[in-house]
Design a protein around this motif. Structure first.
Motif, PDB file in Angstrom:
ATOM      1  N   LEU A   1       0.590  -1.309   0.026  1.00 31.26           N
ATOM      2  CA  LEU A   1      -0.101  -0.081  -0.148  1.00 31.26           C
ATOM      3  C   LEU A   1       0.905   1.157   0.204  1.00 31.26           C
ATOM      4  O   LEU A   1       0.720   2.225  -0.898  1.00 31.26           O
ATOM      5  N   ILE A   2       1.782   1.427   0.891  1.00 33.72           N
ATOM      6  CA  ILE A   2       2.619   2.635   0.998  1.00 33.72           C
ATOM      7  C   ILE A   2       3.539   2.543  -0.252  1.00 33.72           C
ATOM      8  O   ILE A   2       3.781   3.675  -0.585  1.00 33.72           O
TER       9      ILE A   2
ATOM     10  N   ARG B   1      10.975   5.169   2.409  1.00 32.96           N
ATOM     11  CA  ARG B   1       9.868   5.755   2.840  1.00 32.96           C
ATOM     12  C   ARG B   1       9.020   4.451   3.574  1.00 32.96           C
ATOM     13  O   ARG B   1       8.337   4.730   4.672  1.00 32.96           O
ATOM     14  N   VAL B   2       8.968   3.655   2.758  1.00 31.85           N
ATOM     15  CA  VAL B   2       8.032   2.409   3.191  1.00 31.85           C
ATOM     16  C   VAL B   2       8.510   1.893   4.452  1.00 31.85           C
ATOM     17  O   VAL B   2       7.657   1.448   5.391  1.00 31.85           O
TER      18      VAL B   2
ATOM     19  N   ALA C   1       7.799  10.747  17.508  1.00 30.83           N
ATOM     20  CA  ALA C   1       8.412  12.035  17.606  1.00 30.83           C
ATOM     21  C   ALA C   1       9.590  12.297  16.302  1.00 30.83           C
ATOM     22  O   ALA C   1       9.581  13.395  15.612  1.00 30.83           O
ATOM     23  N   HIS C   2      10.070  11.323  16.117  1.00 36.83           N
ATOM     24  CA  HIS C   2      11.194  11.429  15.024  1.00 36.83           C
ATOM     25  C   HIS C   2      10.500  11.624  13.642  1.00 36.83           C
ATOM     26  O   HIS C   2      10.932  12.600  12.906  1.00 36.83           O
ATOM     27  N   THR C   3       9.279  11.140  13.442  1.00 34.05           N
ATOM     28  CA  THR C   3       8.480  11.517  12.285  1.00 34.05           C
ATOM     29  C   THR C   3       7.798  12.717  12.399  1.00 34.05           C
ATOM     30  O   THR C   3       7.817  13.229  11.372  1.00 34.05           O
ATOM     31  N   LEU C   4       7.257  12.975  13.516  1.00 33.64           N
ATOM     32  CA  LEU C   4       6.788  14.162  13.560  1.00 33.64           C
ATOM     33  C   LEU C   4       7.790  15.429  13.144  1.00 33.64           C
ATOM     34  O   LEU C   4       7.527  16.325  12.508  1.00 33.64           O
ATOM     35  N   VAL C   5       9.002  15.448  13.640  1.00 37.20           N
ATOM     36  CA  VAL C   5      10.022  16.488  13.453  1.00 37.20           C
ATOM     37  C   VAL C   5      10.568  16.204  12.026  1.00 37.20           C
ATOM     38  O   VAL C   5      10.791  17.436  11.604  1.00 37.20           O
ATOM     39  N   TYR C   6      10.692  15.147  11.517  1.00 38.26           N
ATOM     40  CA  TYR C   6      10.756  14.884  10.223  1.00 38.26           C
ATOM     41  C   TYR C   6      10.146  15.913   9.230  1.00 38.26           C
ATOM     42  O   TYR C   6      10.332  16.354   8.451  1.00 38.26           O
ATOM     43  N   GLY C   7       8.641  15.627   9.517  1.00 39.23           N
ATOM     44  CA  GLY C   7       7.911  16.436   9.026  1.00 39.23           C
ATOM     45  C   GLY C   7       7.793  18.011   9.146  1.00 39.23           C
ATOM     46  O   GLY C   7       7.544  18.526   8.210  1.00 39.23           O
TER      47      GLY C   7
ATOM     48  N   PRO D   1      -2.384  13.722   1.608  1.00 39.81           N
ATOM     49  CA  PRO D   1      -1.268  13.929   2.483  1.00 39.81           C
ATOM     50  C   PRO D   1       0.093  13.242   2.107  1.00 39.81           C
ATOM     51  O   PRO D   1      -0.027  12.138   1.685  1.00 39.81           O
ATOM     52  N   PRO D   2       1.270  13.809   2.617  1.00 39.32           N
ATOM     53  CA  PRO D   2       2.674  13.008   2.380  1.00 39.32           C
ATOM     54  C   PRO D   2       2.425  11.882   3.415  1.00 39.32           C
ATOM     55  O   PRO D   2       1.503  11.707   4.345  1.00 39.32           O
ATOM     56  N   ALA D   3       3.262  10.878   2.737  1.00 37.56           N
ATOM     57  CA  ALA D   3       3.026   9.299   3.279  1.00 37.56           C
ATOM     58  C   ALA D   3       3.379   9.414   4.833  1.00 37.56           C
ATOM     59  O   ALA D   3       2.554   8.669   5.664  1.00 37.56           O
TER      60      ALA D   3
END
Ligand code: NAP
Length: 467
Positions: A213-214, A245-246, A396-402, A417-419
């Motif tokens: 899916l991703i 990203r996957v 948090a790692h993903t949130l800050v990456y965003g 929305p971005p993956a």
């Protein structure tokens, strides 16, 4: 004598086992291998065969006789013959009276017959004491001595003495006997070798589903979108960029899925006000495969780390970096240092490193050799508290990456929305629900329920007071 065959030394064998004669019916692969192993471990072996003259097949040192004669030589007879050929045993009922018959057989399919092979044998020779054993050990492992993967032997039978005799033999061959109770559990033991990673199936399906899916989501937004918009060919991104990203996205989702069933279970218990009612089947299955889900998640996190480490040597990345510098030279303009980006970039990397560290710690503590060395409370502390900390750090790692990309329209191709935004939905939901459940009033209620308290059952003391 050096014990190179995994047998326990003769000196430690029980007096009754030393030089004991064991009979094996059937000179096929399994009969030969077991006989070979038993001879190595100090037993006398007598084979019972349809063709006693074909003695060239049997291991050196063993005797071969007809079934009838061989049965007289020992009180234990191992039936190394396929169930389909048991019929001839009916004619030997008299010789087999009171003997311990060891059924080692397996089937080709789970629940192939209405009753287990061992029960079938017991029905066929009612005067014998049937014990199910050795069916989980392969002929190859017995002969080659590489018993590492298959040392456990499930043993069951209705006669305790007979079962103990077989357990002693298993031990003296260097195997680990596990008493599984009466012959009723033979069916389970017979199905066991036919299983193919039963606990891994659900995690693998979930993982494969999210991966596909991703990946296609990535192809849609990173390859198809630029082609449709600007005729730009970015198919090369499917090799490293999109997989990179996957892996983190699926890893984070799977990690959240390890903790989600615990939260659902807590909500169900709060709602029912008791722990004495079964969870739905799907929740039971999900809870049982949490370890496997976590290990698949860890494997994906590893891949993410490796794919990230190769970024600086990629042609595509070096080309962009060169262009960045050339553009500054061409325009005679040095781009300013943006300290908030430095903060974001360093924080995102630091959170990733810490998250990965705790991820590995969780993986290590799930290894049987490590989990055996900690007590139940320590194990729960690592798997639950550190587990949530890992989930928090990785989220948090993903949130800050965003970073601030959440708010920029260019990140939303075709309004999608971005993956990484999608990857945050389940982990954030799990963390929010966990924070709600640790609120003291809810937490104390869950603890009470898990200690046996029930909402609709008034304790006798309370009733007495009311009376
Ligand atoms: P196999 O190589 O086919 O040998 C079976 C033996 O049974 C034959 O050599 C034959 O011995 C005897 N036999 C065949 N037809 C017979 C008949 N009509 N009447 C009486 N005896 C007959 O099979 P195996 O691989 O050794 O397996 C034997 C049993 O062990 C099976 O129940 C199997 O499920 C179980 N097992 C095997 C393994 C393994 O790795 N192979 C592992 C665990 C359990 P004689 O010619 O000497 O009579």
């Amino acid at each position: 004598m050096e014990n190179s065959s995994n047998c326990i030394p003769l000196s430690t064998m029980k007096e009754s086992e030393k030089g004991q004669t064991v009979c094996i019916f059937g000179t096929g692969d399994f009969g030969q291998s077991l006989g070979f192993k038993m001879l190595q471990c100090g037993y006398n072996v007598v084979f019972g065969s349809r063709n006693p003259q074909s003695s060239s097949l049997i291991p050196k040192g063993a005797k071969i006789l007809s079934h009838e004669e061989a049965a007289k030589e020992s009180s234990i007879i191992i039936i190394a013959i396929h169930r389909e050929h048991y019929n001839f045993l009916v004619d030997l009922r008299e010789q087999l009276q009171g003997k311990v018959l060891v059924d080692v057989s397996n089937n080709l399919k789970k629940n192939q017959y209405p009753e287990s092979n061992a029960e079938y044998l017991a029905g066929m020779v009612p005067g014998a004491k049937v014990v199910k054993a050795f069916n989980t050990v392969s002929a190859w492992a017995l002969q080659s001595g590489t018993l590492d993967a298959s040392r456990q032997v499930f043993i069951c039978g209705d006669d305790v003495k007979a079962k103990n005799m077989v357990m002693d033999i298993a031990r003296s061959l260097g195997l680990t006997p596990l008493d599984q109770g009466s012959l009723l559990s033979a069916n389970e033991g017979e199905n066991y070798p036919l299983q193919l990673f039963p606990m891994w199936r659900l995690p693998m399906y979930i993982c494969a589903g999210f991966t596909i899916l991703i990946f296609f989501y990535g192809v849609l937004t990173e390859v198809i979108y630029p082609y449709v918009k600007n005729k730009e060919n970015t198919l090369y991104l499917t090799v490293i960029t999109i997989p990179n990203r996957v892996f983190p996205i699926v890893s984070l989702i799977l990690l959240a899925l390890v903790y989600l069933p615990g939260i659902i279970a807590a909500i169900i218990q709060l709602y029912r006000g008791t722990k004495y009612r079964r969870f739905p089947d799907w929740l039971d299955k999900w809870m049982l495969c949490r370890k496997q889900l976590g290990l698949v998640a860890l494997a994906y996190a590893f891949l993410h780390v490796i794919y990230t480490l190769v970024i600086p040597i990629r042609y595509y990345v070096r080309w962009w970096s060169d262009q960045y510098t050339i553009n500054q030279v061409k325009s005679n303009n040095t781009y300013p240092f943006l300290s908030h980006y430095a903060w974001l970039s360093d924080s995102y990397v630091a959170l990733g490193i810490l998250g990965f560290f705790f991820y590995i710690l969780l993986g290590i503590t799930s290894l049987p050799s490590v989990s055996n060395a900690v007590n139940w409370r320590e194990f729960r502390f690592v798997q639950s508290k550190l587990g949530y900390l890992t989930l928090l750090l990785c989220t948090a790692h993903t949130l800050v990456y965003g970073g601030d990309r959440f708010i920029y329209g260019y990140a939303y191709k075709w309004f999608l929305p971005p993956a990484f935004v999608i990857s945050l939905i389940i982990p954030c939901a799990v963390l929010v629900m966990k924070f709600i459940l640790v609120v003291p009033c809810l937490d104390s209620r869950i603890t009470k329920i898990r200690q046996g308290w029930e909402r609709n059952v008034k304790c006798s003391a309370e009733l007495d007071i009311k009376k």
